[in-house]
Scaffold this active site. Structure first.
Site, PDB file in Angstrom:
ATOM      1  N   TYR A  55       0.848  -1.122  -0.078  1.00  0.00           N
ATOM      2  CA  TYR A  55       0.066  -0.084   0.009  1.00  0.00           C
ATOM      3  C   TYR A  55       1.021   1.228  -0.041  1.00  0.00           C
ATOM      4  O   TYR A  55       1.733   1.469   0.943  1.00  0.00           O
ATOM      5  CB  TYR A  55      -0.944  -0.051   1.218  1.00  0.00           C
ATOM      6  N   TYR A 205     -13.019  -7.534   2.456  1.00  0.00           N
ATOM      7  CA  TYR A 205     -12.559  -6.398   2.177  1.00  0.00           C
ATOM      8  C   TYR A 205     -13.581  -5.762   1.071  1.00  0.00           C
ATOM      9  O   TYR A 205     -14.077  -6.653   0.124  1.00  0.00           O
ATOM     10  CB  TYR A 205     -11.310  -6.033   1.760  1.00  0.00           C
ATOM     11  N   GLY A 206     -13.730  -4.482   0.542  1.00  0.00           N
ATOM     12  CA  GLY A 206     -14.414  -4.188  -0.614  1.00  0.00           C
ATOM     13  C   GLY A 206     -15.882  -4.144  -0.512  1.00  0.00           C
ATOM     14  O   GLY A 206     -16.589  -4.303  -1.514  1.00  0.00           O
ATOM     15  N   LEU A 208     -18.110  -1.696  -0.430  1.00  0.00           N
ATOM     16  CA  LEU A 208     -18.740  -0.859  -1.222  1.00  0.00           C
ATOM     17  C   LEU A 208     -18.501  -1.025  -2.711  1.00  0.00           C
ATOM     18  O   LEU A 208     -18.960  -0.140  -3.543  1.00  0.00           O
ATOM     19  CB  LEU A 208     -18.334   0.392  -0.868  1.00  0.00           C
ATOM     20  N   GLN A 287     -15.965  10.107   5.316  1.00  0.00           N
ATOM     21  CA  GLN A 287     -15.982   8.795   4.831  1.00  0.00           C
ATOM     22  C   GLN A 287     -16.077   7.558   6.079  1.00  0.00           C
ATOM     23  O   GLN A 287     -17.104   6.959   6.101  1.00  0.00           O
ATOM     24  CB  GLN A 287     -15.163   8.313   3.754  1.00  0.00           C
TER      25      GLN A 287
END
Length: 339
Positions: A55, A205-206, A208, A287
């Site tokens: 990352y 994960y993910g 959205l 967010q």
């Protein structure tokens, strides 16, 4: 925030975790702001912080390390290895050489003596899984790593890793971290049942779906609609138009239920009995704050049935959303006899 056990590992984690892929040059390059986001997550009851060496090329780990000063013992710190950290083929994968270097690099960036959960970011077809598990087991015995896991492994490789660990006397992967959302449900068919049979905790994960379920009026016009991820939102692709149709139906469902679409999408994975924790991936404080309220939401059977009617169990509207490419299909030399 509610806590749950991470499979058979005995580790207690919050049902929502903090993913930090967007903290660093890839997303939020303001380190002080990123640290405030991490602190706000911890103050809200999140105890699982997940990052990876890749990352922002280590920058995310550095931010996490700074943020956890004075709070390290209260956090389940997870990071990952295996994706390319440089142009050389030796700077990736699951070999003993690379794992040994990668873990020490991560420890330095995280400014910590140990990692609670060290995860293999993707399968490595070029290294025997026995070598990978033997190396990771040595790290556990040394106290450098407390538990080990995999990420985005297909079911057959999860089984192979479990069998190899048993045969070789190694520590097995205690967790799996797959991509999972209402729009990407393929793991329900085999990955989640397989993980459950082997007593593995699952961190997804993910939720959205890269912003498709963020609640924006037109998700295809979001911040990822240009650049390397442009194809993920290209409405000239039929599968993406199908996703947009599904999002419109899901938006109407969320409105009728009186909940924000991002909240519905965030807690959807937690309805599956195999899932231990869902990673949030905020780039900004706004967010994060907008997603934390999802922790109080439980989806009724009626709502889950309506979701199933929009996106069928085990379905994946756009197969390109799968973050794992099977080398047996991608490399023609592995599926064609050579002349």
């Amino acid at each position: 925030m509610e806590r749950t056990r991470l499979g058979a590992s005995g580790i207690s984690v919050s049902v929502l975790g903090l993913g930090t892929m967007m903290l660093g040059a890839y997303g939020n390059a303001d380190h002080d702001d990123a640290i405030r986001i991490i602190h706000a997550a911890l103050d809200a009851g999140i105890n699982l912080v997940d990052t990876a060496d890749v990352y922002s090329r280590g920058e995310s780990e550095q931010i996490v390390g700074r943020a956890l000063k004075g709070r390290r013992d209260d956090v389940i710190l997870a990071t990952k290895f295996g994706l390319p950290m440089g142009p050389d083929d030796s700077q990736r994968g699951g070999s003993r050489r690379w794992i040994t270097q990668a873990v020490h690099d991560s420890l330095r960036r995280l400014d910590t003596d140990y990692i609670d959960l060290y995860q293999m970011h993707r399968p490595d077809p070029n290294t025997d899984i026995d070598e990978t598990l033997a190396t990771l087991t040595d790290l556990v015995h040394a106290g450098t790593v407390r538990a080990i896991g995999s990420s985005t492994f297909p079911a057959e490789l999860i089984v192979e890793a479990q069998w190899t660990a048993q045969r070789g006397g190694h520590r097995p992967f205690a967790t799996e971290q797959p991509r999972y959302s209402i729009l990407t449900r393929t793991i329900e068919a085999a990955v989640l049942p397989t993980a459950r049979r082997h007593g593995m905790g699952v961190i997804t994960y993910g939720p959205l779906a890269s912003g498709w379920l963020s609640g924006r009026p037109n998700p295809a016009h979001g911040h990822r609609s240009s650049g390397p991820g442009a194809k993920d939102f290209d409405l000239a692709i039929p599968a993406n138009r199908a996703k947009l149709d599904a999002v419109e139906e899901l938006t109407a469902l969320a409105t009728d239920a009186g909940v924000p679409l991002p909240h519905l999408a965030t807690v959807f994975p937690l309805a599956h009995p195999s899932v231990s924790s869902v990673l949030l991936g905020p780039r900004t404080m706004t967010q994060l704050e907008g997603l934390l309220g999802a922790a109080e939401l439980t989806l009724s059977t009626e709502i889950l049935d309506q979701i199933d009617a929009i996106v069928a169990p085990g379905d994946e509207i756009n197969p390109d959303d799968n973050y794992y490419t099977n080398p047996a299909l991608a490399d023609s030399r592995l599926r064609r006899r050579q002349p």
